[in-house]
Design a protein around this motif. Structure first.
Motif, PDB file in Angstrom:
ATOM      1  N   ALA A   1       0.841  -1.189   0.000  1.00 15.74           N
ATOM      2  CA  ALA A   1       0.000   0.000   0.000  1.00 15.74           C
ATOM      3  C   ALA A   1       0.877   1.240   0.000  1.00 15.74           C
ATOM      4  CB  ALA A   1      -0.920   0.011   1.216  1.00 15.74           C
ATOM      5  N   VAL A   2       0.460   2.234  -0.770  1.00 11.37           N
ATOM      6  CA  VAL A   2       1.217   3.489  -0.892  1.00 11.37           C
ATOM      7  C   VAL A   2       0.258   4.648  -0.641  1.00 11.37           C
ATOM      8  CG1 VAL A   2       2.628   4.924  -2.406  1.00 11.37           C
ATOM      9  CG2 VAL A   2       2.735   2.426  -2.603  1.00 11.37           C
ATOM     10  N   PRO A   3       0.590   5.565   0.289  1.00 17.10           N
ATOM     11  CA  PRO A   3      -0.304   6.703   0.554  1.00 17.10           C
ATOM     12  C   PRO A   3      -0.320   7.678  -0.612  1.00 17.10           C
ATOM     13  CG  PRO A   3       1.748   6.957   1.772  1.00 17.10           C
ATOM     14  CD  PRO A   3       1.806   5.604   1.134  1.00 17.10           C
ATOM     15  N   ARG A   4      -1.452   8.342  -0.781  1.00 15.30           N
ATOM     16  CA  ARG A   4      -1.608   9.347  -1.832  1.00 15.30           C
ATOM     17  C   ARG A   4      -1.580  10.737  -1.227  1.00 15.30           C
ATOM     18  NH1 ARG A   4      -5.408   7.496  -6.354  1.00 15.30           N
ATOM     19  NH2 ARG A   4      -6.382   9.541  -6.059  1.00 15.30           N
ATOM     20  N   PRO A   5      -1.189  11.729  -1.999  1.00 19.48           N
ATOM     21  CA  PRO A   5      -1.160  13.102  -1.479  1.00 19.48           C
ATOM     22  C   PRO A   5      -2.527  13.629  -1.045  1.00 19.48           C
ATOM     23  CG  PRO A   5       0.129  12.926  -3.510  1.00 19.48           C
ATOM     24  CD  PRO A   5      -0.601  11.634  -3.356  1.00 19.48           C
ATOM     25  N   ASP A   6      -3.623  13.066  -1.602  1.00 24.93           N
ATOM     26  CA  ASP A   6      -4.957  13.548  -1.254  1.00 24.93           C
ATOM     27  C   ASP A   6      -5.518  12.883  -0.002  1.00 24.93           C
ATOM     28  OD1 ASP A   6      -5.484  10.999  -2.144  1.00 24.93           O
ATOM     29  OD2 ASP A   6      -6.908  11.594  -3.714  1.00 24.93           O
ATOM     30  N   GLY A   7      -4.664  12.137   0.717  1.00 18.17           N
ATOM     31  CA  GLY A   7      -5.124  11.452   1.916  1.00 18.17           C
ATOM     32  C   GLY A   7      -5.651  10.061   1.657  1.00 18.17           C
ATOM     33  N   GLY A   8      -5.649   9.653   0.409  1.00 24.04           N
ATOM     34  CA  GLY A   8      -6.104   8.323   0.054  1.00 24.04           C
ATOM     35  C   GLY A   8      -4.961   7.323   0.017  1.00 24.04           C
TER      36      GLY A   8
ATOM     37  N   ARG B   1     -15.253  -1.253  -0.618  1.00 23.79           N
ATOM     38  CA  ARG B   1     -15.355  -1.618   0.792  1.00 23.79           C
ATOM     39  C   ARG B   1     -14.244  -0.966   1.608  1.00 23.79           C
ATOM     40  NH1 ARG B   1     -17.577  -1.404   4.602  1.00 23.79           N
ATOM     41  NH2 ARG B   1     -18.806  -0.286   3.071  1.00 23.79           N
ATOM     42  N   LEU B   2     -13.030  -0.874   1.031  1.00 20.06           N
ATOM     43  CA  LEU B   2     -11.943  -0.185   1.732  1.00 20.06           C
ATOM     44  C   LEU B   2     -12.290   1.286   1.937  1.00 20.06           C
ATOM     45  CD1 LEU B   2      -8.722  -1.678   0.100  1.00 20.06           C
ATOM     46  CD2 LEU B   2      -9.428  -1.878   2.480  1.00 20.06           C
ATOM     47  N   ALA B   3     -12.865   1.900   0.924  1.00 23.79           N
ATOM     48  CA  ALA B   3     -13.245   3.311   1.057  1.00 23.79           C
ATOM     49  C   ALA B   3     -14.269   3.483   2.171  1.00 23.79           C
ATOM     50  CB  ALA B   3     -13.800   3.830  -0.267  1.00 23.79           C
ATOM     51  N   GLY B   4     -15.291   2.643   2.207  1.00 22.96           N
ATOM     52  CA  GLY B   4     -16.288   2.738   3.266  1.00 22.96           C
ATOM     53  C   GLY B   4     -15.710   2.448   4.634  1.00 22.96           C
ATOM     54  N   CYS B   5     -14.819   1.484   4.701  1.00 24.43           N
ATOM     55  CA  CYS B   5     -14.218   1.104   5.977  1.00 24.43           C
ATOM     56  C   CYS B   5     -13.341   2.224   6.540  1.00 24.43           C
ATOM     57  CB  CYS B   5     -13.400  -0.163   5.780  1.00 24.43           C
ATOM     58  SG  CYS B   5     -12.977  -1.035   7.302  1.00 24.43           S
ATOM     59  N   LEU B   6     -12.671   2.950   5.627  1.00 29.00           N
ATOM     60  CA  LEU B   6     -11.729   3.987   6.058  1.00 29.00           C
ATOM     61  C   LEU B   6     -12.342   5.384   6.045  1.00 29.00           C
ATOM     62  CD1 LEU B   6      -8.609   2.712   4.093  1.00 29.00           C
ATOM     63  CD2 LEU B   6      -8.970   2.592   6.565  1.00 29.00           C
ATOM     64  N   GLY B   7     -13.585   5.504   5.632  1.00 31.24           N
ATOM     65  CA  GLY B   7     -14.208   6.824   5.570  1.00 31.24           C
ATOM     66  C   GLY B   7     -13.667   7.684   4.456  1.00 31.24           C
ATOM     67  N   LEU B   8     -13.277   7.067   3.327  1.00 35.48           N
ATOM     68  CA  LEU B   8     -12.744   7.785   2.180  1.00 35.48           C
ATOM     69  C   LEU B   8     -13.743   7.715   1.019  1.00 35.48           C
ATOM     70  CD1 LEU B   8      -9.094   6.364   2.215  1.00 35.48           C
ATOM     71  CD2 LEU B   8      -9.852   8.554   3.167  1.00 35.48           C
ATOM     72  N   THR B   9     -13.543   8.550   0.027  1.00 38.85           N
ATOM     73  CA  THR B   9     -14.317   8.427  -1.209  1.00 38.85           C
ATOM     74  C   THR B   9     -13.673   7.353  -2.081  1.00 38.85           C
ATOM     75  OG1 THR B   9     -13.009  10.082  -2.418  1.00 38.85           O
ATOM     76  CG2 THR B   9     -14.871  10.880  -1.090  1.00 38.85           C
ATOM     77  N   THR B  10     -14.429   6.812  -3.010  1.00 36.85           N
ATOM     78  CA  THR B  10     -13.851   5.796  -3.893  1.00 36.85           C
ATOM     79  C   THR B  10     -12.760   6.381  -4.783  1.00 36.85           C
ATOM     80  OG1 THR B  10     -15.642   6.181  -5.482  1.00 36.85           O
ATOM     81  CG2 THR B  10     -15.929   4.370  -3.925  1.00 36.85           C
ATOM     82  N   GLU B  11     -12.806   7.689  -5.039  1.00 37.26           N
ATOM     83  CA  GLU B  11     -11.754   8.326  -5.837  1.00 37.26           C
ATOM     84  C   GLU B  11     -10.428   8.366  -5.094  1.00 37.26           C
ATOM     85  OE1 GLU B  11     -14.783   9.591  -5.413  1.00 37.26           O
ATOM     86  OE2 GLU B  11     -15.566   9.172  -7.429  1.00 37.26           O
ATOM     87  N   GLN B  12     -10.470   8.240  -3.767  1.00 37.59           N
ATOM     88  CA  GLN B  12      -9.233   8.286  -2.986  1.00 37.59           C
ATOM     89  C   GLN B  12      -8.594   6.909  -2.808  1.00 37.59           C
ATOM     90  OE1 GLN B  12     -11.274  10.490   0.358  1.00 37.59           O
ATOM     91  NE2 GLN B  12      -9.305  11.583   0.407  1.00 37.59           N
ATOM     92  N   VAL B  13      -9.243   5.872  -3.292  1.00 36.52           N
ATOM     93  CA  VAL B  13      -8.705   4.514  -3.167  1.00 36.52           C
ATOM     94  C   VAL B  13      -8.562   3.926  -4.564  1.00 36.52           C
ATOM     95  CG1 VAL B  13      -9.042   2.200  -2.219  1.00 36.52           C
ATOM     96  CG2 VAL B  13      -9.812   4.203  -0.926  1.00 36.52           C
TER      97      VAL B  13
END
Length: 785
Positions: free
Chosen positions: A218-225, A241-253
């Motif tokens: 896994a690699v972090p993104r500059p937008d917090g994703g 499911r990862l986006a929902g689990c982490l409270g992110l938008t699907t665009e951030q994952v």
């Protein structure tokens, strides 16, 4: 830091990994007749690398500034968590972060079908091996030591590990203990037969035991994703499911699919991906997890252990009157895909036979055992072993040949399933049975010297040849194709074609993951067939592409390859229409063969490369089969898109003193619809048979009072080359399903579903014992013969 060290370096490695899956078909300019396209035995481009161990998988990925992840797993099948103290772990040199349920910022729930599984246990542990915390450190050993240093105060609770107790036990989950109950009623429930046989059957816990244990980066993104590099089989569901689990938008994952070391279903458990994503975001660094074999066994889902009680009613001539059954599937701690597995089990509880009347009750329940989920042939395999055991018992009661009894009851096109659905697809069950019945039997070894015998127990079997009995058993089975009960099956594909002076290249973009089932090879063949372009590349998969859905049940052969065909035909139209217009004719009057475009009258003749030079043509298309519907309150409904059938004859030698079994031969006849790649099809059938032999004789993940006792390949006995007999494919019956894009059907699941039942039938024939559980234990193979 992530922007400097992560995506660029990792993407380069991933492109190297996945380009091996794609490959090309070979140089342009050669005649493709018999070598390429549908019906050719085109070899996978990555076959050599996988066979020699040089193919780079997810475990080989690396990024600058990499940290390592270790997961702390619960030692109890059920316990209340009173406190989690991470202070000692966080204080260790080299530890960069420790996370628990308190650090999960979204809904914190995982699950492919039902999101009821916490990413980390919070108040209560519900199965042995459930994740409790995770650590990121600069060295893998440091991460493991830090995970072990996390102090968790457990209050052990009484575990419910017997599925029958789940009905009366206190709720193990907020959603209750019964995941689903299906009461199927068909025909006259009060009907009775002149002859009734009863049986109780137990099917064990089989594991997918993938060649490569789960791993990911896994690699972090500059937008917090976060970006995840993982051997996912359903990347879009994982992303969502990862986006929902982490409270992110699907665009951030974003999920990049790397080389998959084989798959028997949804092999990549989401529980491995969540700690990666969370720790990458927390540390701001790339993080990697490479599970041990023990963690792999503890982490992913297994086949549902199932208890089945049957009553078969028949008349004196052996024709079925009614089937009664009670099916109980142990789902483990969480629901996952248990409702779908139960639907298949209940719907196919009567097998590929005409069943005028049926009363079937099926339950899937939660326990404190390890979670069960999708594994190839799920639901259908368990009931096949039971209803075929019943057919053997019924034949013995009536004094009939077991194969003849089956022949009197086989299903055919136009018949009705116990769910009320008419069988509209080809159902050549009688022909399949006839093919294995008529195949010559292997020679007996009795005329050769004793020292040349391959005794049960291996080449150096310790038994007495005089105690060896040979048995021949038959089994028939069925599986459904694609998703069921209203599942929206859709896949999208893009085909792009470029031409220049050096030739033409076609690129296929489709998010259908190559898991070893041969989709990448088939996609190349489809484009070669439609466009007559030899050079075809299948692009790497990521979640920027439109979804193609999960693998399994032949869906990528049907839905994804169907989308590729439609897109390729659209490109063909774009290519031919301008040429046809110049000559005042219809594009349908032009043909493409051996790289040349010619008209029916010979006036137009040019090469594909010349017609494409300097151009780029592309098209995107979808394939969506006809809709299905959920089973109603009586288990009735048109729940399935299509069906596939197989017949297997097993020949075994049994040492009736030691209980050792050697499978001598498996003869297979299969309803394949259409042979798309003969070599690949045979390989898939052989693989399915081998997995079925493992389920019949050796594979059983032992769980005692909720604890997994041998989470390693030393004691979980996969079949080896010495356990694999000759697999004789006596018939590949091609009766095309007109609603499928190519008329083809699922290849791997039918022989897997039927083979365990056939082996059990052969052991019954050799020993006279009932053989009512899988895998077959030695005491059940011992008898007078």
């Amino acid at each position: 830091m992530a922007e400097a060290n992560g995506p660029a370096d990792v993407t380069a490695v991933t492109a190297h990994v996945t380009s091996g899956v794609a490959g090309t078909a070979g140089g342009a300019g050669r005649s493709r007749r018999g070598q390429y396209g549908i019906g050719a035995s085109l070899a996978p481009a990555d076959a050599g690398a996988k066979a020699t161990g040089t193919f780079p998988y997810t475990a080989d990925l690396w990024a600058e500034g990499l940290l390592w992840v270790a997961v702390l797993r619960a030692p109890h099948p059920r316990a209340r968590i009173k406190d989690i103290d991470t202070a000692d772990a966080q204080a260790m040199p080299g530890v960069r972060a420790v996370v628990t349920h308190a650090d999960v910022t979204g809904d914190g729930l995982l699950g492919r079908r039902v999101t009821d599984r916490p990413a980390f246990a919070s108040d209560e542990v519900r199965y042995h091996g459930e994740p409790v915390a995770a650590v990121a450190a600069d060295h893998p050993e440091t991460a493991r030591l830090a995970a072990a240093a996390i102090a968790v105060d457990y209050e052990p609770l009484e575990a419910v590990t017997n599925a029958q107790r789940a009905f009366e036990a206190d709720p193990l989950h907020p959603d209750g203990n019964v995941i689903r109950h299906i009461p199927l009623r068909h025909g006259d429930p009060t009907a009775t037969g002149e002859v009734v046989v009863e049986g109780l059957y137990r099917i064990g816990r089989q594991d997918s035991a993938p060649i490569g244990a789960e791993s990911g980066l896994a690699v972090p993104r500059p937008d917090g994703g976060v970006e995840i590099y993982v051997a996912a089989t359903d990347p879009h569901t994982d992303r969502d499911r990862l986006a929902g689990c982490l409270g992110l938008t699907t665009e951030q994952v974003k999920v990049y699919v790397t080389g998959v070391p084989g798959s028997l279903g949804d092999r990549e458990d989401q529980g491995f991906q969540l700690p990666l994503a969370l720790l990458a975001i927390r540390t701001g660094c790339p993080v990697k997890l490479a599970a041990t074999r023990e963690e792999s066994f503890l982490g992913h889902a297994h086949r549902h252990p199932t208890l089945l009680r049957y009553w078969h009613h028949a008349d004196r001539e052996g024709r079925l009157v009614k089937v009664e059954a009670q099916l109980l599937m142990d789902a483990g701690a969480y629901a996952d895909e248990s409702a779908e597995a139960l639907a298949a089990a209940v719907s196919f509880a009567g097998g590929p036979y005409v069943v005028p009347n049926a009363v079937v009750d099926g339950w899937a329940v939660r326990t404190n055992n390890p979670p069960a989920g999708y594994l190839r042939g799920e639901g259908a395999m368990q009931v096949c072993a039971a209803y075929e055991g019943q057919m053997d018992q019924l034949a013995a009661r009536l004094g009939m040949d077991p194969a003849e009894l089956r022949a009197r009851n086989v299903l055919a096109t136009g018949d009705t399933l116990p769910t009320g659905q008419a069988v509209t697809c080809p159902a050549p069950v009688a022909e399949l049975l006839a093919a294995v019945r008529e195949a010559p039997l292997p020679a007996l070894p009795k005329d050769g010297p004793i020292e040349d015998w391959l005794l049960p127990g291996g080449p150096d079997g310790a038994g007495d040849p005089a105690a060896v009995r040979r048995g021949v058993g038959y089994a028939l089975g069925m599986v459904h194709l694609l998703g069921a009960e209203g599942t929206d099956e859709v896949s999208t594909a893009t085909v792009r074609v470029e031409g220049n002076a050096d030739g033409c290249t076609a690129t296929v973009l489709c998010a259908a993951v190559e898991t070893g089932q041969g989709f990448a090879t088939l996609a190349r063949q489809v484009v070669q067939e439609v466009l007559n372009i030899d050079e075809v590349v299948v692009a790497p998969v990521d979640t920027d592409q439109p979804p193609a859905g999960p693998g399994g049940r032949g869906r990528h052969t049907w839905v994804s390859a169907g989308a590729v065909e439609r897109a390729a035909r659209m490109v063909r139209t774009q290519l031919l229409q301008p040429l046809a217009a110049n000559f005042g004719m219809s594009a349908e009057l032009l043909t493409i063969e051996d790289g040349k475009i010619t008209s029916y009258d010979g006036v137009l003749s040019t090469t594909v490369a010349e017609a494409l030079e300097g151009k780029e043509l592309w098209a995107t298309a979808q394939c969506r089969p006809h809709p299905t519907e959920p089973l109603n309150e009586s288990g009735q409904g048109d729940a399935f898109v299509g069906l596939a059938f197989a017949a297997v004859r097993a020949v075994v030698d049994v040492d009736v003193e030691l209980g050792a079994v050697r499978v001598v031969e498996m003869a297979v006849a299969q309803d394949v619809g259409r042979v798309l790649n003969p070599r690949q099809l045979r390989a898939r059938i052989e693989a399915g048979v081998t997995q079925g032999i493992g389920a019949a004789l050796t594979e059983h993940l032992r769980v005692v009072r909720g604890e997994v006792r041998h989470a390693d390949l030393a004691k979980y006995a996969l079949p080896t080359a010495l356990d694999t007999p000759e697999v004789r494919i006596v018939s590949l019956l091609e009766e095309r399903d007109v609603v499928a894009p190519f008329g083809a059907k699922s290849a791997s699941a039918p022989p897997l579903v039927v083979s365990p039942a056939a082996v059990a039938a052969a052991v019954r024939a050799a020993t006279g014992q009932p053989v009512n559980r899988l895998p077959i234990k030695p005491q059940f193979a011992v008898g007078a013969g």
